[in-house]
Write a protein that holds these residues in place. Structure first.
Motif, PDB file in Angstrom:
ATOM      1  N   HIS A   1      26.426 -53.114 -23.213  1.00 53.61           N
ATOM      2  CA  HIS A   1      26.109 -54.290 -22.944  1.00 53.61           C
ATOM      3  C   HIS A   1      25.970 -54.465 -21.147  1.00 53.61           C
ATOM      4  N   ASP A   2      26.927 -53.387 -20.471  1.00 51.26           N
ATOM      5  CA  ASP A   2      25.951 -53.700 -19.365  1.00 51.26           C
ATOM      6  C   ASP A   2      25.106 -52.760 -18.203  1.00 51.26           C
ATOM      7  N   ILE A   3      24.662 -51.515 -19.432  1.00 50.03           N
ATOM      8  CA  ILE A   3      23.713 -51.261 -19.031  1.00 50.03           C
ATOM      9  C   ILE A   3      22.468 -51.729 -19.773  1.00 50.03           C
ATOM     10  N   ALA A   4      22.566 -52.856 -21.132  1.00 47.97           N
ATOM     11  CA  ALA A   4      21.612 -53.497 -21.161  1.00 47.97           C
ATOM     12  C   ALA A   4      20.959 -54.982 -20.956  1.00 47.97           C
TER      13      ALA A   4
ATOM     14  N   THR B   1      19.216 -46.602 -22.694  1.00 51.02           N
ATOM     15  CA  THR B   1      18.338 -46.596 -20.504  1.00 51.02           C
ATOM     16  C   THR B   1      16.716 -46.337 -20.869  1.00 51.02           C
ATOM     17  N   SER B   2      16.370 -46.236 -22.267  1.00 52.14           N
ATOM     18  CA  SER B   2      14.602 -46.130 -22.184  1.00 52.14           C
ATOM     19  C   SER B   2      14.399 -47.356 -21.963  1.00 52.14           C
ATOM     20  N   ALA B   3      12.955 -47.362 -20.903  1.00 53.87           N
ATOM     21  CA  ALA B   3      12.415 -48.573 -20.809  1.00 53.87           C
ATOM     22  C   ALA B   3      11.530 -48.858 -21.327  1.00 53.87           C
TER      23      ALA B   3
ATOM     24  N   HIS C   1      24.554 -50.376 -13.182  1.00 56.93           N
ATOM     25  CA  HIS C   1      25.289 -49.754 -14.557  1.00 56.93           C
ATOM     26  C   HIS C   1      23.708 -48.843 -14.854  1.00 56.93           C
ATOM     27  N   LEU C   2      22.886 -49.450 -14.553  1.00 60.55           N
ATOM     28  CA  LEU C   2      21.901 -48.256 -15.692  1.00 60.55           C
ATOM     29  C   LEU C   2      21.550 -47.067 -15.140  1.00 60.55           C
ATOM     30  N   ALA C   3      21.438 -47.308 -13.632  1.00 62.77           N
ATOM     31  CA  ALA C   3      20.979 -46.238 -12.954  1.00 62.77           C
ATOM     32  C   ALA C   3      22.387 -44.788 -12.997  1.00 62.77           C
ATOM     33  N   MET C   4      23.916 -45.628 -13.642  1.00 65.65           N
ATOM     34  CA  MET C   4      24.900 -44.430 -13.792  1.00 65.65           C
ATOM     35  C   MET C   4      24.892 -43.757 -14.946  1.00 65.65           C
ATOM     36  N   ALA C   5      23.992 -44.483 -16.034  1.00 68.56           N
ATOM     37  CA  ALA C   5      23.715 -44.041 -17.154  1.00 68.56           C
ATOM     38  C   ALA C   5      22.686 -43.060 -17.362  1.00 68.56           C
TER      39      ALA C   5
END
Length: 445
Positions: A409-412, A350-352, A124-128
């Motif tokens: 939610h999924d990205i977080a 998405t920022s670390a 999910h993070l990769a797609m974002a």
């Protein structure tokens, strides 16, 4: 052109760090801003200023004027860039099939970015992040007025297959790109052997890559960092190459560093209006990541002091514009100060590091610091000139914002799992924010 009331130019609130990595952000004073206020400049002159390749150092305490020669230079640049897209379309076949190094300034320029290193299974993070890469970084590099550079995108070799397929699809139109499957971020392009690039996702780029490696052995090398969700001003590459060629002509046996001072930030969440995004500006006291460039001529080895954390470089190096001392002899830092922003940074979930990120417009401290800033009144002008400055489409950013909001939610959850992985941020505050967004308990990660 008569002197106008353009006092203090484009002024950015400074962002600072304390010992705990927190930032206190000072909002912009309500003063005149150079190229954003149409009531002072005519629309045509404003557009010319926005396209200017000139990066005149701007002291915010001084009046800024423009003489006739400067106006003519702006007009000439505007005439050239107005045909940029058409020219690129005509040369698309040539660019697509270019497989050898070439450079009008006789330098070897390499731009490096990272994508999902050590986070290969966080889909999910990769797609974002892929959406951000597609909307921001790729068009910014495709629209550079000087295309004589090599972009090396370092990707986790175990990246999810579906994400990898999409990555290959969105980058297929970038002719000077090498997708290196690696979690190694070795620096010093000249000293990296060819066999270190065994695994390339786009194998047809190998000949171009090796020609750059060969050229680097006998020419000045420039290495520029660019995060995979940031953008550079469309004339950045040409400016850096021109300046490096000039600087190393006078100081042929020392390295130098260039870093951007004025930049814009695209906030996923507006500090003023719910359901919108916004653009604000900052002048960082330290070197920001996008556009951070190291240059070293033939016979010079990239020293350890050239690298390290980007926000400490300004403390370790002298400024090159000093009249005497170490700064006049190389091993120094050029601060790229200008009246125009030279980089665009994305501030999203998405920022670390989650630095400077506005979470909501009502209770967020970052939003509160911007409530009464001048940037609120400049949104129409900022959005209107985004594509001219960076090659980035406002419509694409609005689309990405909605996609991020729909999958928060999924990205977080994924971003929380990615915290503290090798090469990524590890902050208690970031974890707390992500837990809140993911609505999970503190003991999960």
């Amino acid at each position: 052109m008569p002197t106008s009331t353009l006092s203090k130019g484009l002024v950015y609130p400074r962002s600072r760090r304390d010992g705990t990595d927190k930032r206190t952000l000072h909002t912009m004073n309500d003063i005149t801003v150079v190229f954003f206020i149409c009531s002072i400049l005519t629309t045509s002159l404003l557009m010319l200023a926005l396209h200017s390749p000139s990066y005149t150092p701007l002291d915010h305490r001084m009046m800024m004027t423009m003489n006739l020669n400067e106006q003519m230079a702006l007009e000439d640049f505007h005439h050239t860039t107005s045909k940029r897209k058409h020219r690129y379309r005509l040369s698309e076949y040539i660019l697509t099939h270019r497989n050898e190094w070439s450079n009008s300034h006789n330098v070897v320029h390499v731009i490096t970015s990272r994508f999902m290193q050590h986070q290969s299974k966080l889909k999910h993070l990769a797609m974002a992040r892929l959406k951000l890469l597609e909307a921001i970084t790729i068009p910014s590099l495709q629209q550079q007025t000087n295309q004589d550079f090599l972009w090396i995108l370092r990707v986790d070799p175990h990246l999810d297959k579906e994400v990898m397929a999409l990555l290959m699809d969105v980058t297929k139109s970038v002719p000077n790109l090498v997708i290196h499957l690696t979690n190694d971020n070795r620096e010093g392009f000249r000293s990296i052997p060819k066999d270190a690039y065994k695994h390339l996702a786009n194998s047809d780029s190998r000949q171009l890559l090796e020609s750059y490696i060969d050229a680097a052995q006998t020419r000045t090398v420039l290495e520029t960092r660019l995060d995979a969700d940031d953008a550079l001003m469309v004339s950045f590459v040409d400016h850096i190459q021109q300046d490096a060629s000039k600087q190393f002509h006078h100081v042929p046996d020392q390295w130098m560093v260039w870093c951007i001072e004025n930049h814009l930030e695209w906030q996923q969440n507006s500090p003023w209006h719910e359901g919108e995004s916004a653009i604000v500006g900052f002048r960082a006291p330290h070197c920001v990541t996008p556009g951070l460039t190291w240059g070293y001529p033939v016979g010079v080895v990239r020293e350890a002091s050239m690298t390290g954390q980007h926000h400490t470089i300004h403390k370790r190096l002298s400024r090159c514009d000093k009249a005497s001392g170490r700064g006049a002899k190389g091993k120094c830092m050029h601060r790229l100060k200008s009246a125009w922003p030279m980089a665009l940074r994305a501030r999203t979930i998405t920022s670390a590091g989650m630095a400077n990120l506005v979470l909501d417009h009502e209770t967020d401290p970052m939003a509160a610091s911007l409530q009464n800033s001048r940037w609120k009144d400049l949104q129409e002008e900022l959005w209107g000139h985004l594509e001219s400055l960076f090659g980035v489409s406002p419509e694409d950013l609005h689309r990405v914002r909605k996609q991020l909001a729909d999958h928060t939610h999924d990205i977080a959850v994924d971003a929380l799992k990615g915290q503290c992985t090798a090469g990524h941020s590890c902050k208690k505050r970031s974890k707390a924010v992500l837990r809140k967004l993911a609505n999970v308990s503190a003991h999960v990660v």
